[in-house]
Design a protein around this motif. Structure first.
Motif, PDB file in Angstrom:
ATOM      1  N   TRP A   1       1.184  -1.055   0.031  1.00 53.51           N
ATOM      2  CA  TRP A   1       0.301   0.466  -0.633  1.00 53.51           C
ATOM      3  C   TRP A   1       1.035   0.933   0.014  1.00 53.51           C
ATOM      4  N   GLY A   2       1.679   1.268   0.930  1.00 55.96           N
ATOM      5  CA  GLY A   2       2.869   2.116   1.182  1.00 55.96           C
ATOM      6  C   GLY A   2       3.931   2.571  -0.135  1.00 55.96           C
ATOM      7  N   CYS A   3       3.602   1.411  -1.439  1.00 58.53           N
ATOM      8  CA  CYS A   3       4.651   1.794  -2.500  1.00 58.53           C
ATOM      9  C   CYS A   3       3.524   2.282  -3.579  1.00 58.53           C
ATOM     10  N   LEU A   4       1.665   1.652  -3.404  1.00 55.49           N
ATOM     11  CA  LEU A   4       0.960   2.511  -4.555  1.00 55.49           C
ATOM     12  C   LEU A   4       0.972   3.604  -4.134  1.00 55.49           C
ATOM     13  N   ARG A   5       1.012   4.152  -2.593  1.00 58.58           N
ATOM     14  CA  ARG A   5       0.695   6.169  -2.505  1.00 58.58           C
ATOM     15  C   ARG A   5       1.820   6.257  -2.853  1.00 58.58           C
ATOM     16  N   LYS A   6       3.092   5.933  -2.954  1.00 60.40           N
ATOM     17  CA  LYS A   6       4.208   6.090  -3.905  1.00 60.40           C
ATOM     18  C   LYS A   6       4.186   6.851  -5.162  1.00 60.40           C
ATOM     19  N   LEU A   7       3.403   5.989  -5.654  1.00 62.08           N
ATOM     20  CA  LEU A   7       3.493   5.594  -7.423  1.00 62.08           C
ATOM     21  C   LEU A   7       1.977   6.637  -7.435  1.00 62.08           C
TER      22      LEU A   7
END
Length: 205
Positions: A70-76
């Motif tokens: 989820w954190g990576c998707l937020r950065k994306l």
């Protein structure tokens, strides 16, 4: 084999989250994430970089992987859930960590970790908690708990203990620290507001 793939995924997600944005567009950030996944296979003295990281953090819980994803998707560029939903996640998993780890360190006569080997009661409690969070529309927490439960039922990790799917020291430390920071910031803002109110009251006299 599953644990090895989990180590490679954990390596890529953790490093990606730790890196600054670098001014890259979304496509390049996605490419960077896959490059980190490929880099995790680079051997050093017979062990891959992911295996070295695993030797320090062990296998992370399924909930940690979901949270990092989820954190990576937020950065994306994925929109963030409401703030109350984020705090609910921190509270739920901080409570699990405070229930489990002090007992495993011998600070309590209870042994909640043993319950994870025959987790019928735990499964019912987590199911009710998941339903409650679903009612509150906390999608992130629901996905984390549901993924951990489904992974446990499928037995995709070497461990046969339900706790190892729900929580790990890294996730517990992160949630407890984040909650502490939130409380300290709230107390600081509250104290400043009270001091300002007292100062305004004195000036108006």
């Amino acid at each position: 084999m599953i644990s090895l793939w989990q180590a490679h995924v954990s390596f890529a997600l953790l490093i990606f989250l730790m890196l600054p944005p670098l001014g890259l567009n979304r496509g390049l950030r996605v490419g960077l994430l896959f490059a980190l996944l490929a880099a995790s296979f680079i051997p050093v003295d017979g062990l891959s970089l992911a295996a070295y990281l695993r030797s320090y953090i062990d296998d992370l819980a399924i909930t940690s992987l979901v949270l990092m994803l989820w954190g990576c998707l937020r950065k994306l560029g994925l929109p963030a859930p409401a703030r109350h939903a984020q705090i609910s996640v921190l509270v739920v998993f901080a409570a699990m960590a405070l229930l489990l780890y002090p007992a495993t360190l011998g600070l309590s006569y209870l042994d909640p970790y043993r319950l994870g080997y025959s987790p019928r009661a735990m499964l019912v409690i987590i199911a009710l908690l998941t339903l409650g969070l679903f009612y509150l529309r906390n999608g992130l927490a629901v996905v984390m708990l549901a993924s951990a439960t489904l992974a446990f039922v499928a037995g995709i990790k070497p461990s046969h203990n339900y706790w190892d799917y729900l929580i790990d020291p890294l996730l517990g430390l992160f949630c407890c620290t984040a909650l502490l920071v939130i409380v300290v910031r709230w107390a600081y803002r509250r104290s400043r507001l009270l001091l300002r109110s007292a100062s305004d009251a004195r000036q108006s006299v």
